[in-house]
Design a protein around this motif. Sequence first.
Motif, mmCIF file in Angstrom:
data_model
loop_
_atom_site.group_PDB
_atom_site.id
_atom_site.type_symbol
_atom_site.label_atom_id
_atom_site.label_comp_id
_atom_site.label_asym_id
_atom_site.label_seq_id
_atom_site.Cartn_x
_atom_site.Cartn_y
_atom_site.Cartn_z
ATOM 1 N N THR A 71 0.846 -1.194 0.000
ATOM 2 C CA THR A 71 0.000 0.000 0.000
ATOM 3 C C THR A 71 0.877 1.237 0.000
ATOM 4 N N ALA A 72 0.463 2.238 -0.781
ATOM 5 C CA ALA A 72 1.241 3.479 -0.857
ATOM 6 C C ALA A 72 0.307 4.667 -0.958
ATOM 7 N N LEU A 73 0.740 5.760 -0.378
ATOM 8 C CA LEU A 73 0.031 7.036 -0.434
ATOM 9 C C LEU A 73 0.911 8.041 -1.149
ATOM 10 N N GLU A 74 0.314 8.820 -2.061
ATOM 11 C CA GLU A 74 1.040 9.934 -2.669
ATOM 12 C C GLU A 74 0.474 11.247 -2.165
ATOM 13 N N GLU A 127 -0.611 18.699 5.663
ATOM 14 C CA GLU A 127 -0.366 18.961 7.081
ATOM 15 C C GLU A 127 -1.419 18.294 7.972
ATOM 16 N N ARG A 128 -2.479 17.732 7.364
ATOM 17 C CA ARG A 128 -3.534 17.017 8.100
ATOM 18 C C ARG A 128 -4.004 15.862 7.217
ATOM 19 N N ILE A 129 -3.217 14.826 7.121
ATOM 20 C CA ILE A 129 -3.511 13.714 6.215
ATOM 21 C C ILE A 129 -4.704 12.916 6.759
ATOM 22 N N PRO A 130 -5.764 12.737 5.973
ATOM 23 C CA PRO A 130 -6.997 12.119 6.489
ATOM 24 C C PRO A 130 -6.988 10.584 6.456
ATOM 25 N N TYR A 131 -5.932 9.987 6.979
ATOM 26 C CA TYR A 131 -5.843 8.532 7.093
ATOM 27 C C TYR A 131 -5.372 8.177 8.495
ATOM 28 N N ASP A 132 -5.691 6.971 8.921
ATOM 29 C CA ASP A 132 -5.370 6.528 10.270
ATOM 30 C C ASP A 132 -3.873 6.296 10.448
ATOM 31 N N ASP A 133 -3.447 6.246 11.699
ATOM 32 C CA ASP A 133 -2.069 5.892 12.014
ATOM 33 C C ASP A 133 -1.735 4.522 11.406
ATOM 34 N N ASP A 134 -0.480 4.360 11.000
ATOM 35 C CA ASP A 134 0.034 3.050 10.570
ATOM 36 C C ASP A 134 -0.780 2.459 9.420
ATOM 37 N N SER A 135 -1.110 3.282 8.424
ATOM 38 C CA SER A 135 -1.967 2.831 7.328
ATOM 39 C C SER A 135 -1.206 2.340 6.099
ATOM 40 N N PHE A 136 0.016 2.861 5.854
ATOM 41 C CA PHE A 136 0.681 2.627 4.575
ATOM 42 C C PHE A 136 2.089 2.073 4.755
ATOM 43 N N ASP A 137 2.485 1.277 3.766
ATOM 44 C CA ASP A 137 3.855 0.763 3.719
ATOM 45 C C ASP A 137 4.818 1.784 3.113
ATOM 46 N N LEU A 138 4.278 2.716 2.344
ATOM 47 C CA LEU A 138 5.110 3.670 1.602
ATOM 48 C C LEU A 138 4.340 4.969 1.422
ATOM 49 N N VAL A 139 5.020 6.099 1.571
ATOM 50 C CA VAL A 139 4.475 7.413 1.206
ATOM 51 C C VAL A 139 5.431 8.043 0.209
ATOM 52 N N VAL A 140 4.878 8.541 -0.903
ATOM 53 C CA VAL A 140 5.713 9.140 -1.942
ATOM 54 C C VAL A 140 5.168 10.520 -2.310
ATOM 55 N N GLY A 141 6.013 11.266 -2.986
ATOM 56 C CA GLY A 141 5.608 12.562 -3.528
ATOM 57 C C GLY A 141 6.628 13.012 -4.546
ATOM 58 N N HIS A 142 6.175 13.777 -5.516
ATOM 59 C CA HIS A 142 7.085 14.308 -6.534
ATOM 60 C C HIS A 142 6.758 15.789 -6.732
ATOM 61 N N ALA A 143 7.746 16.644 -6.511
ATOM 62 C CA ALA A 143 7.578 18.095 -6.666
ATOM 63 C C ALA A 143 6.416 18.613 -5.828
ATOM 64 N N ARG A 160 3.367 9.516 10.787
ATOM 65 C CA ARG A 160 2.205 8.988 11.523
ATOM 66 C C ARG A 160 1.443 7.947 10.705
ATOM 67 N N VAL A 161 1.211 8.230 9.414
ATOM 68 C CA VAL A 161 0.389 7.314 8.605
ATOM 69 C C VAL A 161 1.199 6.123 8.086
ATOM 70 N N LEU A 162 2.527 6.178 8.182
ATOM 71 C CA LEU A 162 3.338 5.027 7.796
ATOM 72 C C LEU A 162 3.278 3.939 8.870
ATOM 73 N N LYS A 163 3.334 2.699 8.410
ATOM 74 C CA LYS A 163 3.483 1.587 9.338
ATOM 75 C C LYS A 163 4.910 1.602 9.899
#
Length: 317
Positions: A71-74, A127-143, A160-163
């Motif tokens: 699972t990943a969040l961008e 600054e206020r990501i609307p997902y629970d704690d420990d939700s994702f294996d990966l968080v990414v972003g570009h620019a 916080r949202v990363l496992k």
Amino acid sequence: MASDPAPNPHATAEEVEAAWQDPKLANVLYHDWEAGTYDEKWSISYDERCIEYATGRFDSVAGKDGWPYETALELGCGTGFFLLNLMQGGVIKKGSVTDLSPGMVQVALHNAKNLGLDVDGRVADAERIPYDDDSFDLVVGHAVLHHIPDLPTAFREVLRVLKPGGRFVFAGEPTKIGNTYARKLGQLTWWLTTNVTKLPALSSWRRPQEELDESSRAAALEAVVDLHTFDPTELEQLVRDAGGVNVRAKTEELAAALFGWPVRTFEAAVPQEKLTFGWRMFAYRAWQRLSWVDENILRGIAPRELFYNVMITGTKP
């Protein structure tokens, strides 16, 4: 759950005036306005060219350990360029996209559907990501980092949202020195192109004045939405202070940036029909070759602060 706000691609003069005092509003208006043409403007695609670019950036800074991430969040997904191409490249199985701009989330989800990818999306503030704690294996972003007003808060939210043990990877961020020469080159190229194409013999290369005026207004608003440039060492410390571990920044694009920024500006200043497939392939291949020079020659002799892009990765304890 309340529904996400609708895109607003045609901001009023009053909204634009207010945006000069409100960076978040400016980001929403600017990116809603750009959402429908953003992929074309930046030559974004979802084929082998951009799959190779996205996975190459990821591998360059974070390596291949952990592929594929379940699972990943961008954050600040734009039209989905980074996450969707990483999914196609086998880095990610299931993705979620977020952006402050409703228009960008709408386009990203449309792109994901067309590609048959398993992606959901939310309009969200980094600054206020609307997902629970420990939700994702990966968080990414570009620019995206250079658009976020409060970066320490945003990185605490990412962690916080990363496992536990989860990774974050951000790429495509401007360095302090790189941003200076890129903007100067862009300004010079815009001035030259828009003036030379006033000559009668080159009139077919001049975009209609109303389009040039609109591009100029957009460029002016970039002064509000582009909030940060980065020193790699300072960025590493900011992330460590937020709680990240195994933090590492890497820079890229020096010769490639010195070539790429004039090319991108030229492309924005002329009619799109003039930019043939042959031209686009020339520009891409030249950028590839110069990127090879950056990676294999200049990296060994030039300080990392001189390169245009900075990428950063780390993990949650």
